[in-house]
Design a protein around this motif. Structure first.
Motif, PDB file in Angstrom:
ATOM      1  N   MET A  59       0.821  -1.196   0.000  1.00 20.63           N
ATOM      2  CA  MET A  59       0.000   0.000   0.000  1.00 20.63           C
ATOM      3  C   MET A  59       0.861   1.255   0.000  1.00 20.63           C
ATOM      4  O   MET A  59       0.527   2.238  -0.629  1.00 20.63           O
ATOM      5  CB  MET A  59      -0.923  -0.033   1.223  1.00 20.63           C
ATOM      6  N   LYS A  60       1.980   1.187   0.726  1.00 20.52           N
ATOM      7  CA  LYS A  60       2.878   2.341   0.806  1.00 20.52           C
ATOM      8  C   LYS A  60       3.431   2.695  -0.572  1.00 20.52           C
ATOM      9  O   LYS A  60       3.454   3.860  -0.958  1.00 20.52           O
ATOM     10  CB  LYS A  60       4.004   2.029   1.786  1.00 20.52           C
ATOM     11  N   ASN A  61       3.857   1.691  -1.330  1.00 17.43           N
ATOM     12  CA  ASN A  61       4.404   1.931  -2.662  1.00 17.43           C
ATOM     13  C   ASN A  61       3.334   2.432  -3.622  1.00 17.43           C
ATOM     14  O   ASN A  61       3.617   3.256  -4.485  1.00 17.43           O
ATOM     15  CB  ASN A  61       5.060   0.668  -3.215  1.00 17.43           C
ATOM     16  N   LYS A  62       2.115   1.939  -3.466  1.00 23.19           N
ATOM     17  CA  LYS A  62       1.022   2.374  -4.334  1.00 23.19           C
ATOM     18  C   LYS A  62       0.776   3.871  -4.170  1.00 23.19           C
ATOM     19  O   LYS A  62       0.632   4.593  -5.157  1.00 23.19           O
ATOM     20  CB  LYS A  62      -0.242   1.581  -4.013  1.00 23.19           C
ATOM     21  N   ASN A  63       0.741   4.334  -2.936  1.00 23.14           N
ATOM     22  CA  ASN A  63       0.531   5.762  -2.675  1.00 23.14           C
ATOM     23  C   ASN A  63       1.672   6.602  -3.232  1.00 23.14           C
ATOM     24  O   ASN A  63       1.442   7.672  -3.798  1.00 23.14           O
ATOM     25  CB  ASN A  63       0.372   6.023  -1.175  1.00 23.14           C
ATOM     26  N   LEU A  64       2.892   6.124  -3.081  1.00 23.08           N
ATOM     27  CA  LEU A  64       4.059   6.836  -3.595  1.00 23.08           C
ATOM     28  C   LEU A  64       4.015   6.913  -5.120  1.00 23.08           C
ATOM     29  O   LEU A  64       4.320   7.960  -5.700  1.00 23.08           O
ATOM     30  CB  LEU A  64       5.345   6.163  -3.114  1.00 23.08           C
ATOM     31  N   ILE A  65       3.634   5.817  -5.758  1.00 22.79           N
ATOM     32  CA  ILE A  65       3.543   5.802  -7.224  1.00 22.79           C
ATOM     33  C   ILE A  65       2.470   6.770  -7.704  1.00 22.79           C
ATOM     34  O   ILE A  65       2.697   7.544  -8.647  1.00 22.79           O
ATOM     35  CB  ILE A  65       3.285   4.371  -7.739  1.00 22.79           C
ATOM     36  N   ILE A  66       1.308   6.755  -7.071  1.00 22.92           N
ATOM     37  CA  ILE A  66       0.232   7.679  -7.451  1.00 22.92           C
ATOM     38  C   ILE A  66       0.691   9.122  -7.264  1.00 22.92           C
ATOM     39  O   ILE A  66       0.473   9.977  -8.132  1.00 22.92           O
ATOM     40  CB  ILE A  66      -1.057   7.392  -6.652  1.00 22.92           C
ATOM     41  N   TYR A  67       1.337   9.410  -6.143  1.00 20.88           N
ATOM     42  CA  TYR A  67       1.850  10.761  -5.874  1.00 20.88           C
ATOM     43  C   TYR A  67       2.820  11.193  -6.971  1.00 20.88           C
ATOM     44  O   TYR A  67       2.712  12.293  -7.513  1.00 20.88           O
ATOM     45  CB  TYR A  67       2.526  10.806  -4.507  1.00 20.88           C
ATOM     46  N   ARG A  68       3.768  10.329  -7.286  1.00 19.57           N
ATOM     47  CA  ARG A  68       4.789  10.702  -8.278  1.00 19.57           C
ATOM     48  C   ARG A  68       4.211  10.854  -9.677  1.00 19.57           C
ATOM     49  O   ARG A  68       4.579  11.777 -10.406  1.00 19.57           O
ATOM     50  CB  ARG A  68       5.924   9.690  -8.264  1.00 19.57           C
TER      51      ARG A  68
END
Length: 122
Positions: free
Chosen positions: A1-10
């Motif tokens: 979930m942490k990586n998903k949020n980071l990817i969406i942000y970027r």
């Protein structure tokens, strides 16, 4: 979930940055047409180079990680700029507001997920 949020942000921040940088680049590279557009919108043409500079600096501020306050100011500046663009284009009825609307969407997603990623890192 942490990586998903980071990817969406970027992804959202990259799309917002590209939109802003392309617009600011047009202010410099296609100056004559931008002057005509500013005049049609009722904006003073003296703002063109100032706005181009502010947009480039705002994108840099979004990506730097040293000052969260500077990032907040950049987001706020882009909100005002994009809202002004939406309403100015609606006011003259030229149908060109959709780029600014897309920018507002990218900005909202970027800001929301920036805060989510920051909360996860604590």
């Amino acid at each position: 979930m942490k990586n998903k949020n980071l990817i969406i942000y970027r992804v959202a921040t990259v799309l917002l940055s590209l939109l802003i940088v392309m617009g600011a680049s047009m202010y410099i590279l296609d100056h004559e047409n931008v002057v005509k557009a500013f005049e049609a919108l009722g904006f003073p043409t003296e703002l063109i180079y100032f706005m181009a500079t502010a947009k480039f600096l705002g994108v840099i501020a979004l990506w730097q990680t040293k000052s969260k306050v500077l990032q907040e100011w950049a987001y706020a500046g882009f909100v005002y700029n994009l809202l002004l663009a939406v309403f100015a284009h609606i006011n003259v009825g030229d149908g060109e507001q959709w780029g600014a609307v897309a920018g507002l969407i990218f900005l909202a997603i970027s800001y929301f997920f920036r805060n989510k990623v920051a909360a996860q890192q604590k």
